[in-house]
Design an enzyme around this catalytic site. Sequence first.
Site, mmCIF file in Angstrom:
data_model
loop_
_atom_site.group_PDB
_atom_site.id
_atom_site.type_symbol
_atom_site.label_atom_id
_atom_site.label_comp_id
_atom_site.label_asym_id
_atom_site.label_seq_id
_atom_site.Cartn_x
_atom_site.Cartn_y
_atom_site.Cartn_z
ATOM 1 N N GLU A 50 -87.578 58.318 12.914
ATOM 2 C CA GLU A 50 -86.570 58.244 11.855
ATOM 3 C C GLU A 50 -86.471 59.541 11.052
ATOM 4 O OE1 GLU A 50 -87.818 53.970 12.698
ATOM 5 O OE2 GLU A 50 -88.863 55.887 12.411
ATOM 6 N N PHE A 112 -91.967 40.622 5.904
ATOM 7 C CA PHE A 112 -92.231 41.537 7.011
ATOM 8 C C PHE A 112 -91.248 42.712 6.959
ATOM 9 C CE2 PHE A 112 -91.321 42.744 11.502
ATOM 10 C CZ PHE A 112 -92.554 43.298 11.795
ATOM 11 N N GLN A 113 -91.789 43.904 7.006
ATOM 12 C CA GLN A 113 -91.023 45.160 6.968
ATOM 13 C C GLN A 113 -90.151 45.270 5.706
ATOM 14 O OE1 GLN A 113 -89.071 45.792 10.809
ATOM 15 N NE2 GLN A 113 -90.915 46.824 11.539
ATOM 16 N N MET A 480 -98.819 81.019 8.428
ATOM 17 C CA MET A 480 -98.623 81.431 7.042
ATOM 18 C C MET A 480 -99.850 81.142 6.191
ATOM 19 S SD MET A 480 -96.607 83.044 5.059
ATOM 20 C CE MET A 480 -94.871 82.987 5.517
#
Length: 566
Positions: A50, A112-113, A480
Amino acid sequence: MSKIKGSQAIIKCLQEEGVELLFGYPGGAVIELYDELCKSPIRHVLVRHEQGAVHAADGFARATGKVGVALLTSGPGATNGVTAIATAYCDSIPLVVLTGQVPRALIGNDAFQEVDIVGITRPCTKHNYLVNDPDDLVPVLREAFYLAASGRPGPVLVDLPKDIIGSQIAYPPKKPIKMQTYQPNVNPHPNQVEKACRACLKAKRPVLYVGGGVILSGGNQELTHLARRLNIPVTMTLMGLGGFPGTDPLSLGMLGMHGSYAANMSVAKSDLLIAVGARFDDRVTGRLDAFAPQAKIIHIDIDPTSISKNVEVDIPIVADCKLALAAMNGWLDKSSEFNAQEVVELHQPWVEQVKEWDAKHPLAYMAEGEVIKPQYVIETLHNLTGGEAIITTEVGQNQMWAAQFYKFNHPRRLLTSGGLGTMGYGLPAAIGAQMAFPEATVIDVAGDGSIQMNIQELATARECGAPVKIAILNNNYLGMVRQWQELFYNRHYASTVMEVTPDFVALAQAYGAVGLRAKTKAEVEPVIKEALATKNVVIMDFAISREEGVFPMVPAGKATTEMLLV
């Protein structure tokens, strides 16, 4: 009025807003929306994470100037996108991020979720919504697109409960959006424009300091016209590169921590600093009390909260950068006080001084036989693409070398995470740009550390036919941080040595892409030429000088005149 499903209304609204492409990853909370999406003409790009979806939408937005759209499911799907949302927020990139949510009856029950994504993203979005009423669905979506693109752009999140997506609603007719609490000012005040122009005509050592706002507003032509007619040197922030042609004689390149010697000295010695669409970030200013100490400051920005936030300014202009620059050009066109030849002659000694600084300490590097210097790789990329490629970057040394040695003559050709500095940005952003411009050459300049943050998006690039090229500057370090450890921590390379690094050529082949490797300087140009001629995703693995540094460099807490040059 006949009713349609919420999912149908969302798709209809997206089409109404001109959305032809979105990036996402499905899940239970948005499954009905995906079912409707596959019946529509909107193209969906299935990412592999995502975060990659939102970065790809961000890259699409930066390359096109349009609003990018991402679609995520609830819970971990939404939280996986937060870093990318924050990336867009820091750089003022217009996005609409749609997230699934559990049904309204379950919100607050630890379902849930379920996560409070509105609460989580409140600090890193321009605005966000939880749709609680089916009748609010379409108006909220329309507002989201309006907010994302207007004023100072930014990401807007819309959280969609599953039962809202499945509800029946009457699709409302489109009306002009008017928000009493949100009315950005875009037109410059004539008196402030006049003050700014008169200051430019009187100054002997003016500098234009240009940020990403010029590119976001589309004001690059107005800026270029103003700089050339007034004979004013131009320096750009990382986000502003391309806002003024990088090969123009008046261009000083980038300023700040890794800016050019000429740029930093010019700002320090200027008597007038004209900041356009920039926010005086700490990477630009260095020690604040030593920043442009002799200069009167003009600041043009659409966001009034940015003005005098970090540095006190003398002539504020709250307006869209393009409109403000156009107004300044317009005032000069009409003014009897403006004599072009006199102004050019007034500023010419200053321009010569700036050229002298540049000649004394140009951006340069020391060649070492057949050892590959990363700067040489970037220069070769620039030469072989004619400076016309869209360049995305990861974050770190690779990003700074790209900013220093690829000369951007056009806006929206450098896509990079400036404000947040997000490793893993470059590859998904390159996919978004390539999807927007299928015929363009799109190159992600990466490090061997940062490319691994979202390397799974190679599958996305292959699946959606986006033949991006990836140039890995491979030094087997987190470069870096290693450079800072070398300079300030007695070469104590704590956790920056990449002892296990993939065979990137074999990895490319595993994804069905093409892998190429260069171990010597002589191999660099042939590898790049082959990559550019290949109609497929290509990884170019360049074994660069391992302890090469990015210079100039301004150490933390120092003035920008206190540069380390080697």
